[in-house]
Design an enzyme around this catalytic site. Structure first.
Site, PDB file in Angstrom:
ATOM      1  N   ASN A  22      25.972 -11.852  71.982  1.00  0.00           N
ATOM      2  CA  ASN A  22      26.366 -12.789  72.899  1.00  0.00           C
ATOM      3  C   ASN A  22      27.831 -12.280  73.035  1.00  0.00           C
ATOM      4  OD1 ASN A  22      25.594 -14.381  74.598  1.00  0.00           O
ATOM      5  ND2 ASN A  22      25.866 -16.204  72.727  1.00  0.00           N
ATOM      6  N   TYR A  88      35.660  -5.720  83.769  1.00  0.00           N
ATOM      7  CA  TYR A  88      33.955  -6.534  83.180  1.00  0.00           C
ATOM      8  C   TYR A  88      32.801  -5.997  83.593  1.00  0.00           C
ATOM      9  CZ  TYR A  88      30.995 -10.336  82.706  1.00  0.00           C
ATOM     10  OH  TYR A  88      30.137 -10.899  82.044  1.00  0.00           O
ATOM     11  N   LYS A  92      29.582  -4.297  80.951  1.00  0.00           N
ATOM     12  CA  LYS A  92      28.481  -4.441  81.087  1.00  0.00           C
ATOM     13  C   LYS A  92      27.187  -3.639  81.545  1.00  0.00           C
ATOM     14  CE  LYS A  92      29.059  -9.238  79.766  1.00  0.00           C
ATOM     15  NZ  LYS A  92      28.256  -9.437  78.322  1.00  0.00           N
ATOM     16  N   VAL A 121      26.752 -18.917  84.925  1.00  0.00           N
ATOM     17  CA  VAL A 121      26.510 -20.225  84.160  1.00  0.00           C
ATOM     18  C   VAL A 121      27.933 -20.791  83.303  1.00  0.00           C
ATOM     19  CG1 VAL A 121      25.665 -20.144  82.034  1.00  0.00           C
ATOM     20  CG2 VAL A 121      24.727 -18.072  82.907  1.00  0.00           C
TER      21      VAL A 121
END
Length: 192
Positions: A22, A88, A92, A121
């Site tokens: 995570n 970023y 990913k 989120v």
């Protein structure tokens, strides 16, 4: 002091059956002409290299037992790059490729590999990205009901609890008023 040999020995003793990587860190929204190389190094280390290092150690025991499930927490940014997110998104995209390659490498085993790719989120993620600027962070979710950490935990539990013959490979979840990384209809803002 950090001792990799001791950590490795300890992890092998644990007999880990489920590994949830995570790691998700974005620092700023710099563009190609002004990337901060220190921020870049921190993001790559956190989002990619830490996953590689931990997975390498844990998968050894999984292979010995021919049993396990690896869940990598990724992002919609693994599938869709956007302005201000190059570093970023790059981390990913790399995590997505690593996860896919891992699935290919483990295909003849009973080890399942899942990539979770959430959209908007609302967690501390944006506060960290905007270096503590809560107003900027809140603006990311303005006008929608964003996903919550509990929604994504539910995705993880869904993948983990499928029958042994079922492997959830990629699970992308978006907020209702979201169609892409930056495609958000701020319907609730207009209604106010």
């Amino acid at each position: 002091m950090f001792n990799l040999v001791s950590l490795t020995s300890f992890l092998l003793l644990l007999q880990v059956h489920i590994l949830i990587n995570n790691a998700g860190l974005a620092l700023g929204v710099s563009t190609v002409s002004d990337h901060d190389l220190e921020d870049a190094q921190i993001m790559w280390t956190t989002n990619v290299l830490s996953v590689v290092a931990l997975t390498k150690q844990i998968v050894k025991g999984m292979l010995e037992r021919n049993k396990g499930h690896i869940v990598n927490m990724s992002s919609i940014a693994a599938k869709e790059a956007y302005a201000g997110g190059g570093l970023y998104c790059g981390t990913k995209f790399a995590l997505d490729a690593y996860t896919t390659a891992m699935r290919h490498e483990l295909v003849g085993t009973d080890i399942r590999v899942t990539d979770i790719q959430p959209g908007a989120v609302q967690t501390e993620f944006s506060v960290v990205r905007f270096k503590g600027d809560v107003q900027k962070a809140d603006a990311v979710y303005e006008g929608i009901d964003p996903l919550t950490a509990a929604d994504i935990a539910d995705n993880v539990m869904y993948a983990l609890t499928r029958p042994k013959h079922v492997q959830i490979t990629d699970l992308m979840t978006l907020a209702t008023y979201q169609c892409s990384a930056k495609g958000i209809a701020r319907v609730k803002k207009a209604a106010q």
